[in-house]
Design a protein around this motif. Structure first.
Motif, short mmCIF file in Angstrom:
data_model
loop_
_atom_site.label_atom_id
_atom_site.label_comp_id
_atom_site.label_asym_id
_atom_site.label_seq_id
_atom_site.Cartn_x
_atom_site.Cartn_y
_atom_site.Cartn_z
N VAL A 29 -5.29 2.36 -29.23
CA VAL A 29 -6.44 3.07 -29.79
C VAL A 29 -6.14 4.56 -29.78
O VAL A 29 -5.70 5.11 -28.76
N LEU A 30 -6.36 5.20 -30.92
CA LEU A 30 -6.00 6.60 -31.11
C LEU A 30 -7.23 7.46 -31.39
O LEU A 30 -8.22 6.98 -31.95
N GLN A 42 6.26 6.43 -23.45
CA GLN A 42 6.81 7.56 -24.20
C GLN A 42 7.36 7.05 -25.52
O GLN A 42 7.73 5.88 -25.64
N GLY A 43 7.44 7.95 -26.52
CA GLY A 43 7.95 7.56 -27.82
C GLY A 43 6.86 7.03 -28.73
O GLY A 43 5.67 7.05 -28.39
N ASP A 74 -3.88 2.62 -24.10
CA ASP A 74 -2.55 2.05 -24.33
C ASP A 74 -2.36 0.72 -23.61
O ASP A 74 -1.23 0.25 -23.50
N GLN A 75 -3.44 0.12 -23.14
CA GLN A 75 -3.28 -1.10 -22.37
C GLN A 75 -3.00 -2.32 -23.26
O GLN A 75 -2.80 -3.42 -22.74
N GLY A 76 -3.00 -2.11 -24.57
CA GLY A 76 -2.57 -3.17 -25.48
C GLY A 76 -1.11 -3.02 -25.88
O GLY A 76 -0.65 -3.72 -26.76
N PRO A 123 -1.74 8.64 -22.82
CA PRO A 123 -2.57 8.99 -21.66
C PRO A 123 -1.74 9.09 -20.39
O PRO A 123 -0.77 8.35 -20.21
N SER A 124 -2.12 10.01 -19.54
CA SER A 124 -1.40 10.20 -18.28
C SER A 124 -1.99 9.32 -17.19
O SER A 124 -3.19 9.14 -17.10
#
Length: 219
Positions: free
Chosen positions: A159-160, A103-104, A173-175, A83-84
């Motif tokens: 989470v995807l 990234q990655g 992506d906060q985990g 996420p940006s």
């Protein structure tokens, strides 16, 4: 005088029969159903990154999953759609551009669990693991390969997006931090029929066992 008492009593009885019953009852409380609880074990033979589908969830449900992420690794050059987030390049408090926060992607052992919403609900995930330090993990220092980070277990939780084509962009992506435990930064709002995938990955140091808790709450 008694001849006046009987008609008065009859009037009072009639009044009681017509009295609104709800005025004498306590205020109704909203339903608070007890959450269904499921205890699952991750498939130790599942290929890294393959989705282990969970039976559809009806809110409220709490799913507890135990597993292990044994092989750690992260490739900072691997393509991944994170996420940006706004980035302030010059520190003036104004976002200059929007760029991915990370990234990655992980090249180690990644367990992925597919969540399908049978009803509307809010999904929240939290992750704990063995070998975690108190407070927070140490950051990776490639100039010090034998530093404290190399002996720690640091698992991440992301989470995807997930559909018939497989997993896709990162939704939360906060985990993916150095925090202990890791958890989603906000609840994931799911409508009935929608689905996401929750991934557990080993970022650096040593692998270890984990406990993943998925709470599918009433909206």
């Amino acid at each position: 005088m008694n001849r006046f008492l009987l008609p008065l009593a009859m009037v009072l009885l009639v009044g009681c029969d017509g009295w609104p019953l709800y005025l004498n009852l306590p205020n109704p409380e909203p339903p608070n159903p007890e959450a269904e609880r499921r205890d699952l074990t991750a498939d130790p033979d599942a290929a890294s990154g393959s989705v282990q589908a969970i039976d559809p969830l009806t809110a409220p449900t709490i799913v507890s999953i135990t597993g292990a992420s044994d092989f750690c690794g992260f490739d900072a050059t691997a393509p991944a759609d994170w996420p940006s987030l706004p980035v302030d390049l010059n520190g003036d408090g104004v976002a200059d551009e929007t760029a991915p926060h990370h990234q990655g992607w992980y090249d180690g052992d990644v367990d992925v669990f597919g969540v399908v919403a049978a009803t509307d609900g809010w999904l929240h995930a939290s992750l704990q693991w063995t070998g975690a330090p108190d407070g927070a993990n140490q950051p990776i220092d490639l100039d010090d390969p034998d530093g404290p980070w190399s002996e720690e277990t640091d698992l991440d939780l992301v989470v995807l997006d997930w559909d018939e084509q497989g997993t896709g962009a990162v939704l939360d992506d906060q985990g993916a931090t150095l925090a202990v435990p890791e958890q989603t930064g906000q609840v994931i709002d799911l409508r009935a029929g929608e689905q996401v995938a929750v991934a557990v990955a080993c970022h650096h140091g040593e692998g270890g066992g984990y406990a993943l808790r998925l709470e599918f709450r009433l909206p």
